[in-house]
Design a protein around this motif. Structure first.
Motif, PDB file in Angstrom:
ATOM      1  N   MET A 193     -41.546 -22.826 -27.866  1.00 44.21           N
ATOM      2  CA  MET A 193     -41.509 -22.299 -29.229  1.00 44.21           C
ATOM      3  C   MET A 193     -42.445 -23.093 -30.130  1.00 44.21           C
ATOM      4  O   MET A 193     -43.249 -22.520 -30.868  1.00 44.21           O
ATOM      5  CB  MET A 193     -40.090 -22.373 -29.769  1.00 44.21           C
ATOM      6  N   PHE A 194     -42.358 -24.429 -30.037  1.00 46.14           N
ATOM      7  CA  PHE A 194     -43.239 -25.281 -30.833  1.00 46.14           C
ATOM      8  C   PHE A 194     -44.694 -24.932 -30.551  1.00 46.14           C
ATOM      9  O   PHE A 194     -45.503 -24.773 -31.461  1.00 46.14           O
ATOM     10  CB  PHE A 194     -43.007 -26.757 -30.485  1.00 46.14           C
ATOM     11  N   PHE A 195     -44.995 -24.807 -29.238  1.00 43.80           N
ATOM     12  CA  PHE A 195     -46.374 -24.550 -28.850  1.00 43.80           C
ATOM     13  C   PHE A 195     -46.854 -23.212 -29.412  1.00 43.80           C
ATOM     14  O   PHE A 195     -47.932 -23.119 -29.993  1.00 43.80           O
ATOM     15  CB  PHE A 195     -46.487 -24.554 -27.323  1.00 43.80           C
ATOM     16  N   LEU A 248     -37.846 -24.831 -26.015  1.00 43.81           N
ATOM     17  CA  LEU A 248     -38.069 -25.430 -27.337  1.00 43.81           C
ATOM     18  C   LEU A 248     -39.534 -25.841 -27.467  1.00 43.81           C
ATOM     19  O   LEU A 248     -40.194 -25.548 -28.465  1.00 43.81           O
ATOM     20  CB  LEU A 248     -37.165 -26.644 -27.505  1.00 43.81           C
ATOM     21  N   ALA A 249     -40.022 -26.504 -26.426  1.00 41.48           N
ATOM     22  CA  ALA A 249     -41.435 -26.875 -26.435  1.00 41.48           C
ATOM     23  C   ALA A 249     -42.293 -25.620 -26.465  1.00 41.48           C
ATOM     24  O   ALA A 249     -43.318 -25.575 -27.154  1.00 41.48           O
ATOM     25  CB  ALA A 249     -41.760 -27.717 -25.210  1.00 41.48           C
ATOM     26  N   GLY A 254     -47.256 -23.350 -33.189  1.00 40.72           N
ATOM     27  CA  GLY A 254     -48.421 -24.150 -33.545  1.00 40.72           C
ATOM     28  C   GLY A 254     -49.708 -23.426 -33.230  1.00 40.72           C
ATOM     29  O   GLY A 254     -50.637 -23.388 -34.036  1.00 40.72           O
ATOM     30  N   MET A 255     -49.752 -22.806 -32.031  1.00 36.79           N
ATOM     31  CA  MET A 255     -50.960 -22.082 -31.634  1.00 36.79           C
ATOM     32  C   MET A 255     -51.263 -20.946 -32.601  1.00 36.79           C
ATOM     33  O   MET A 255     -52.418 -20.646 -32.883  1.00 36.79           O
ATOM     34  CB  MET A 255     -50.784 -21.497 -30.220  1.00 36.79           C
TER      35      MET A 255
END
Lengths: 361, 358
Positions: free
Chosen positions: B142-144, B139-140, B147-148
């Motif tokens: 995916m967020f990263f 999940l992190a 966002g990137m």
């Protein structure tokens, strides 16, 4: 080990306490803001567009906007504890329940000038619908024994489309200002209404957990289903019940969400909120594989996430880039709280302490 | 529960002798064929042409590759929801690199592989060696990645690089399967490069899972970690490798996606991770681990596309129908799998206990 050495035990106990992670994160964020810009903590009394006095400030924003997340975290904690899995459909379910509220309020005309039904009726109907969808998820998980993430994937895929189909893909707008009170401010009360709704929810869940055996039953089902059954519990029904409770939380959160804007955008409303809600549970130190849970830690976790988001927004981080920073913080937090890392750290501490002991003697 | 313990009584039929994996895969293949037959009989025109099938593959080559990685991770009992984000990140980085930094095609491909590898390495390490929940880590991830993608560039970039455009427009002609268009001219059937890559990957991974020691240990770890550990399998290394392969496949899948669309955008491949999970499930992979087959995954992706095509050809063109049908399809498959698996367990238990007493 803690019995052998009391001082060490205190430190180790503090390190192991569940509330440590969310509280430490909160303090860290607060400290960061204090150093970067102390005006973050300023709360002032301003007036809103209606001329009513309202409290403004970043802290108020956090408590206000964190309400939905905190309410969802309640249900998500119960679901996680009982079934050892997470419901990823809450965002889509919020879209459904929100669109039900608007459907009841607007009737068939999507731009009705007056309310077609009392607000309480709309809310109750949306509660019923959200609980039915919760029951659908619960049935799949409890009775068909499908993994929660996969079972809720169904509603995750279909939810926003179902929400759109209620209104024939139009965007309904409620023109009556009294509907907006629930997501913003009641005239004359300077504190945002969602805060009150959240506090009511916390009170209800605290009472339920204190006065009934629900919490105990949920934990025992999560820890060992077979033992729970042998002790006379019905694990299927308890799992099922947690999903229905989550449905109720979803309805409340969805009601606040639509009330904030008096309208709904099916594809955007509550986007990624399921991820945040799961994160809140994880940040609260609850095992995502089920079992014991700490409701207060989850709720605190939700506000930590909102705190983080607000801090990032304040530093002009673009809303699209926000997830990247969030991810870094999350990874740092979970790595620090991982049992393997903690063991290594405490071993390191012990090693560091030994030479100093030796030097003293 | 992975490979049904070998209780092969002489009186039991071939159906009950099948492993769970093979049974679920065959169901998927049969369902796909039945749906395709239905489409041919009822809707005729388009579906008779082989090109329709090839177009479905062209559009979903990247999804096939990503789903293979997802199936692999799911077989070992984990999950990786970062693949969609990695796809978007790969597209955007390659687009920026090719269009603004003057890179060439080979290095952009290397860049994509490195991005995938990096995600696989970090996530695999965190999940396998630090024992953090796979869901939270990915999940992190995916967020990263999402966002990137916007940090790299916020706008959509259409790549004009010559070498890349040439590669993008390369069509591989399939002999004998062309069709006659309305004017009566013969039109060749074609597939894109991505499809070849996808099919090669499916074949390679299928063989790996079926016949190598590493492949079997994936199933063992997913079926029962404790037993796998006792059998002397390095559980952590196996788990790590599954995420590593999944990351690399996400990188390759991202590049194939990039080859198909030819642009970089933050909204690319949104929801790809859920599509990949859905395809794997329809293909007979179970999230509990230990059961699954990549041929099934291939047909899972194709079934998912086919149902969308059928729904839009039937005339249900309201936007929500596709979403609702896909969800209904996942629902049917899930319930079917759950019923079949629990029924087989019961039969197995009965036969075991019956064998003991009788």
């Amino acid at each position: 080990m803690s019995r052998l050495n009391n001082k060490k035990g205190l430190l180790a106990g503090l390190l192991r306490h569940q509330m440590l992670i969310p509280i430490a994160a909160l303090l860290l964020l607060a400290l960061f803001n204090l150093i970067a810009d102390p005006s973050f903590f300023k709360i002032s009394l301003g007036t809103n567009s209606n001329g009513d006095p309202v409290l403004t400030g970043y802290l108020i924003t956090i408590i206000d906007c964190g309400s939905e997340l905190a309410i969802l975290a309640i249900g998500m904690t119960l679901v996680t504890a009982a079934s050892g899995g997470q419901d990823i459909s809450v965002g889509a379910a919020i879209a459904i329940s929100g669109s039900v509220v608007l459907r009841v309020l607007c009737g068939s005309d999507s731009h009705a000038q007056t309310l077609q039904a009392p607000i309480i009726v709309a809310f109750l109907v949306s509660c019923a619908v959200a609980m039915i969808f919760g029951a659908f998820n619960g049935t799949l998980v409890a009775f068909f024994r499908i993994q929660p993430m996969v079972a809720t994937l169904i509603l995750f895929t279909a939810g926003r489309y179902i929400a759109a189909s209620f209104h024939n893909n139009e965007l309904p707008i409620v023109n009556d200002p009294s509907f907006g009170y629930y997501g913003n401010y009641f005239p004359g009360i300077p504190v945002p209404t969602p805060c009150f709704i959240a506090v009511i929810c916390f009170a209800v869940i605290t009472l339920v957990l204190k006065r009934t055996n629900l919490g105990l039953y949920i934990q025992s089902v999560g820890i060992n289903e077979k033992t729970a059954r042998l002790n006379g519990l019905h694990p299927e029904w308890i799992k099922f019940m947690t999903y229905v409770i989550l449905g109720l939380c979803v309805a409340v959160a969805g009601f606040i969400k639509v009330s904030r804007l008096s309208t709904i955008n099916y594809s955007v409303i509550a986007k990624d909120i399921e991820m945040d809600a799961i994160l809140a549970v994880a940040l609260g130190g609850n095992a995502l594989s089920g079992g014991k849970f700490n409701m207060g830690a989850s709720i605190l976790g939700a506000y930590v996430i909102q705190f983080l988001s607000t801090t990032l927004y304040k530093f002009n981080v673009q809303s699209d880039a926000l997830p990247a920073y969030k991810a870094v913080v999350v990874i740092l937090l979970v790595v620090m709280s991982a049992p393997a890392v903690r063991e290594k750290l405490s071993a390191l501490f012990a090693k560091l302490r030994k030479p100093s002991h030796a030097a003293q003697t | 529960m992975a490979k049904a313990p070998a209780v092969r009584g002489p009186k039991r039929g071939w159906l009950s002798n099948m492993t769970d994996t093979n049974l679920l895969t065959s169901i998927t293949v049969v369902v796909f064929l039945v749906m395709y037959l239905f489409a041919i009989v009822v809707l005729q025109e388009g579906f008779l042409k082989p090109q329709t099938l090839f177009n479905m593959m062209n559009a979903n080559a990247s999804l096939i590759i990503i789903s293979c990685g997802m199936s692999l991770v799911m077989i070992t009992g984990g999950i990786d929801i970062s693949v969609g984000g990695v796809t978007a990140l790969v597209c955007m980085s390659s687009a920026v690199y090719l269009d603004q930094k003057g890179g060439n095609v080979v290095t952009s491909l290397l860049l994509s592989l490195c991005i995938g590898l990096a995600f696989g390495l970090v996530q695999g390490y965190l999940i396998a060696y630090l024992e953090i929940q796979p869901f939270i880590v990915s999940l992190a991830g995916m967020f990263f990645a999402r966002g990137m993608t916007t940090i790299v560039n916020t706008h959509t970039i259409n790549v004009q690089h010559e070498g890349f455009v040439a590669l993008k427009n390369t069509r591989i002609t399939v002999p004998f399967l062309g069709s006659y268009n309305k004017a009566g001219n013969y039109v060749d059937a074609y597939i894109e490069i991505g499809v070849v890559v996808a099919l090669v990957i499916v074949a390679l991974l299928f063989c790996m899972l079926k016949w190598t020691k590493l492949g079997r240990s994936f199933y063992a770890v997913g079926g029962n970690r404790q037993s796998a550990l006792m059998l002397g399998i390095n559980v952590r290394r196996t788990t790590f490798l599954s995420y590593l392969i999944c990351g690399i496949l996400a990188g390759i899948g991202g590049y194939v996606y990039f080859l198909h669309v030819g642009s970089g955008s933050a909204s690319h491949a949104s929801g790809a991770e859920m599509n990949a999970i859905a395809s794997s499930i329809i293909g007979g992979t179970m999230l509990t681990g230990g059961v699954g087959n990549l041929i099934g995954t291939l047909f899972g992706v194709l079934s998912l596309t086919l149902i969308q095509n059928i729904v839009s050809s039937v005339g249900l063109d309201q936007p929500w129908w596709t979403g609702i049908t896909i969800a209904a399809m996942i629902c049917v498959f899930l319930i079917m799998q759950s019923v079949i698996i629990s029924y087989r367990k019961k039969v197995l238990l009965n036969s075991v206990s019956g064998g003991k007493t009788g």
